[in-house]
Motif scaffolding. Structure first.
Motif, short mmCIF file in Angstrom:
data_model
loop_
_atom_site.label_atom_id
_atom_site.label_comp_id
_atom_site.label_asym_id
_atom_site.label_seq_id
_atom_site.Cartn_x
_atom_site.Cartn_y
_atom_site.Cartn_z
N LEU A 30 10.80 22.38 -16.47
CA LEU A 30 10.89 23.15 -17.69
C LEU A 30 9.87 22.74 -18.75
CD1 LEU A 30 12.62 25.48 -18.78
CD2 LEU A 30 14.09 23.78 -19.87
N THR A 31 9.65 21.43 -18.94
CA THR A 31 8.76 20.95 -20.01
C THR A 31 7.49 20.28 -19.51
OG1 THR A 31 9.75 18.75 -20.17
CG2 THR A 31 10.80 20.54 -21.43
N GLY A 32 7.46 19.87 -18.23
CA GLY A 32 6.31 19.15 -17.72
C GLY A 32 6.25 17.72 -18.17
N ALA B 223 0.83 -1.21 0.00
CA ALA B 223 0.00 0.00 0.00
C ALA B 223 0.86 1.26 0.00
CB ALA B 223 -0.92 0.01 1.23
N GLY B 224 2.12 1.14 -0.38
CA GLY B 224 3.01 2.29 -0.41
C GLY B 224 2.59 3.31 -1.46
N GLN B 225 2.80 4.60 -1.14
CA GLN B 225 2.45 5.68 -2.05
C GLN B 225 3.27 5.60 -3.33
OE1 GLN B 225 0.15 8.48 -1.79
NE2 GLN B 225 0.75 8.46 -3.94
N LYS B 226 2.62 5.79 -4.46
CA LYS B 226 3.31 5.85 -5.75
C LYS B 226 3.59 7.31 -6.11
CE LYS B 226 1.39 1.51 -7.51
NZ LYS B 226 0.69 1.12 -6.28
N TRP B 227 4.69 7.50 -6.83
CA TRP B 227 5.15 8.84 -7.20
C TRP B 227 5.51 8.89 -8.67
CZ3 TRP B 227 5.38 12.72 -3.45
CH2 TRP B 227 5.22 12.29 -2.12
N ALA B 228 5.60 10.12 -9.19
CA ALA B 228 6.10 10.37 -10.54
C ALA B 228 7.01 11.59 -10.48
CB ALA B 228 4.96 10.58 -11.52
N LEU B 229 7.89 11.70 -11.48
CA LEU B 229 8.86 12.78 -11.53
C LEU B 229 8.73 13.46 -12.89
CD1 LEU B 229 11.26 13.71 -9.62
CD2 LEU B 229 12.76 12.44 -11.17
N LYS B 230 8.51 14.77 -12.88
CA LYS B 230 8.43 15.49 -14.15
C LYS B 230 9.36 16.69 -14.12
CE LYS B 230 4.43 18.43 -12.98
NZ LYS B 230 2.99 18.68 -13.24
N THR B 231 9.78 17.13 -15.29
CA THR B 231 10.68 18.28 -15.35
C THR B 231 9.88 19.57 -15.16
OG1 THR B 231 10.47 18.54 -17.74
CG2 THR B 231 12.19 17.05 -16.94
N ALA C 100 3.84 11.77 -21.23
CA ALA C 100 2.82 12.82 -21.22
C ALA C 100 1.97 12.77 -19.96
CB ALA C 100 1.91 12.66 -22.45
N ALA C 101 1.94 11.62 -19.28
CA ALA C 101 1.11 11.46 -18.08
C ALA C 101 1.73 10.38 -17.21
CB ALA C 101 -0.33 11.09 -18.47
N PRO C 102 1.44 10.40 -15.90
CA PRO C 102 2.01 9.38 -15.00
C PRO C 102 1.25 8.06 -15.10
CG PRO C 102 0.70 10.93 -13.74
CD PRO C 102 0.70 11.43 -15.15
#
Length: 494
Positions: A29-31, A19-27, A54-56
């Motif tokens: 500058l560009t998203g 049940a650990g939290q999921k994450w994403a990493l985006k720049t 374009a999306a997580p």
């Protein structure tokens, strides 16, 4: 082209039970989101991280882990089951290339986060933070090299550890992503109760001591096969010889969850229970300053300093019938050293909600004055009451690291005893033997220096109209410093 099984971590199934939290990493500058590159023509290109998503979605998701109290973090990608690595050994110009293929949190898999004061871009979800990620080829390096995304006109967004300072290409947004596969988010409610029959629920709770090197597992740490043998030896309640319907585990390692599920589902003749199970894990976290909560890793070295296999995050688990399709993790009020957790699962057809928890230890760095354990006990009651309001009967327990109110005890002996009165006031405990008006005590379960427990630290609570019978403890500690506690909860018709 899909990846073959040999190219994905053999533990990918195991960590799906968390049940650990999921994450994403985006720049900034560009998203664009950082994605795992899949099986390209050149074998050397496999699992490269690029800022191109374009999306997580699956290829962009990871969980955060630490074995240095949040001072360093690792990113374990969902798509591969492996950690992001800065590969400093590759020849130029590939030095520091990031790929999601590290098998454990070694030096190249650890990032030194710098949480910046920049506001996250508009539209970023709550809890997002702007971060720069430092790396070191060796821990003794005096300076870090920052992770940089190649965002030039001719670049392909590849991530490398190569920048000497933080510029626009080195700034990323770390953002939480809603959970999937049955794990509820913070505001979600459980499915509606469909029935509330009279029922007997056999409950077992055990602090398996999988991560404490003073315990007597091989090397001081529990491996899966040894842990499975220990659980199998304790499945039957010594009081009535019956198998459990619900199990609460504490000091448990993430990658054991799915494997213990498989073990429990084995035929009775092979040491299992002969029925379907759902085992869910919830991590204990650590935090550095204003940074996010990071999952604490189970140790990867034994008491002699020898490296063993990565066992995933450290925390609690709950084993329930496979009719469960919904579970939820709760963060308990905690000191910064260790952010304690609880995990709950529900069975709508039984109107049964179950929760496993592990309260703070009381050591010098972890709530020595019981301030947080008092808040944690209150929070547990608040959590369980939310289920009751929705028609569920609640059974919960675990290692609470407090002695019961009777006999009275001070801090030095496991108290203050009245800390758990807030729980007893609403529920009855196994040691009261079916009488909620009985003394608030029970058989000792833990901390026996001579092979016999001296203090009760483990609990099973049920509604006051649901008496508990056959409240017993295991005959031996085995490899843990806790004895196993059992009880049969008799739920009346709802």
């Amino acid at each position: 082209m899909p990846a073959s099984a040999s190219e994905i971590s053999e533990d990918a199934d195991a960590v799906s039970k968390s049940a650990g939290q999921k994450w994403a990493l985006k720049t900034v500058l560009t998203g664009k989101y950082v994605s795992v590159g899949m099986n390209e023509t050149d074998e050397k290109e496999e699992w490269i991280l690029r800022a191109q998503g374009a999306a997580p979605k699956k290829w962009e998701l990871f969980t955060l882990h630490t074995n240095h109290a949040g001072y360093t973090i690792g990113m374990r990608f969902i798509a591969t089951g492996f950690f992001a690595s800065s590969e400093f050994s590759d020849v130029d110009p590939r030095t520091g290339l990031l790929r999601a293929r590290g098998i454990r949190l070694g030096q190249w898999q650890q990032f030194y986060p710098e949480y910046l004061n920049d506001a996250p871009p508009p539209g970023s979800p709550p809890g997002s933070v702007v971060v720069a990620l430092g790396t070191k080829e060796a821990d003794t390096d005096p300076a870090v090299k920052y992770v940089s995304a190649d965002l030039s006109a001719s670049g392909d967004g590849r991530l490398r550890s190569r920048a000497s300072k933080i510029g626009s290409w080195e700034k990323f947004v770390l953002e939480p992503v809603p959970n999937e596969e049955g794990a509820a988010d913070e505001s979600e409610n459980p499915p509606a109760v469909t029935a509330a029959p009279a029922d007997k629920v056999n409950v077992m709770t055990w602090n398996v001591c999988a991560n404490a090197k003073q315990c007597t597992w091989s090397g001081g740490l529990a491996g899966y096969e040894e842990l499975a043998d220990g659980i199998q030896a304790r499945l039957r309640n010594p009081g009535n010889n019956e198998l459990p319907d619900v199990i609460f585990f504490q000091e448990f390692c993430e990658k054991h969850a799915k494997r213990i599920e498989w073990m429990l589902e084995k035929p009775v003749s092979e040491g299992g229970t002969g029925r379907g199970w759902d085992v869910r894990f919830a991590p204990i976290h650590q935090q550095a300053g204003s940074g996010p909560l990071i999952q604490k890793q189970c140790s990867i070295t034994d008491k002699d300093g020898q490296t063993i296999a990565d066992r995933g995050a450290y925390g609690v688990a709950i084993a329930v019938p496979d009719t469960n399709t919904w579970y939820k993790r709760y963060d308990l009020p905690s000191p910064e050293f260790e952010k304690r957790t609880a995990v709950c699962a529900v069975m709508p057809a039984q109107a049964l909600a179950t929760c496993s928890a592990h309260l703070s230890s009381g050591y010098t760095e972890d709530d020595p004055n019981a301030t947080y354990r008092s808040k944690q006990a209150q929070k547990l009651v608040e959590i369980t009451k939310t289920y009751e309001k929705q028609g569920y009967r609640v059974v919960f327990g675990g290692d609470f690291n407090l002695v019961p109110p009777y006999p009275d005890a001070d801090l030095a002996h496991g108290g203050p005893s009245d800390t758990l009165n807030v729980v007893y006031d609403s529920y009855q405990e196994c040691g009261q033997l079916g009488d909620p008006g009985a003394l608030r005590g029970g058989k000792p379960t833990a901390n026996g220096a001579d092979g016999h427990p001296t203090r009760k630290l483990d609990y099973i609570f049920s509604p006051k109209n649901a008496p508990i019978s056959d409240c017993t403890v295991s005959a031996t500690t085995g490899h843990s410093d806790h004895w196993t506690l059992y009880g049969s909860v008799h739920l009346p018709t709802g």
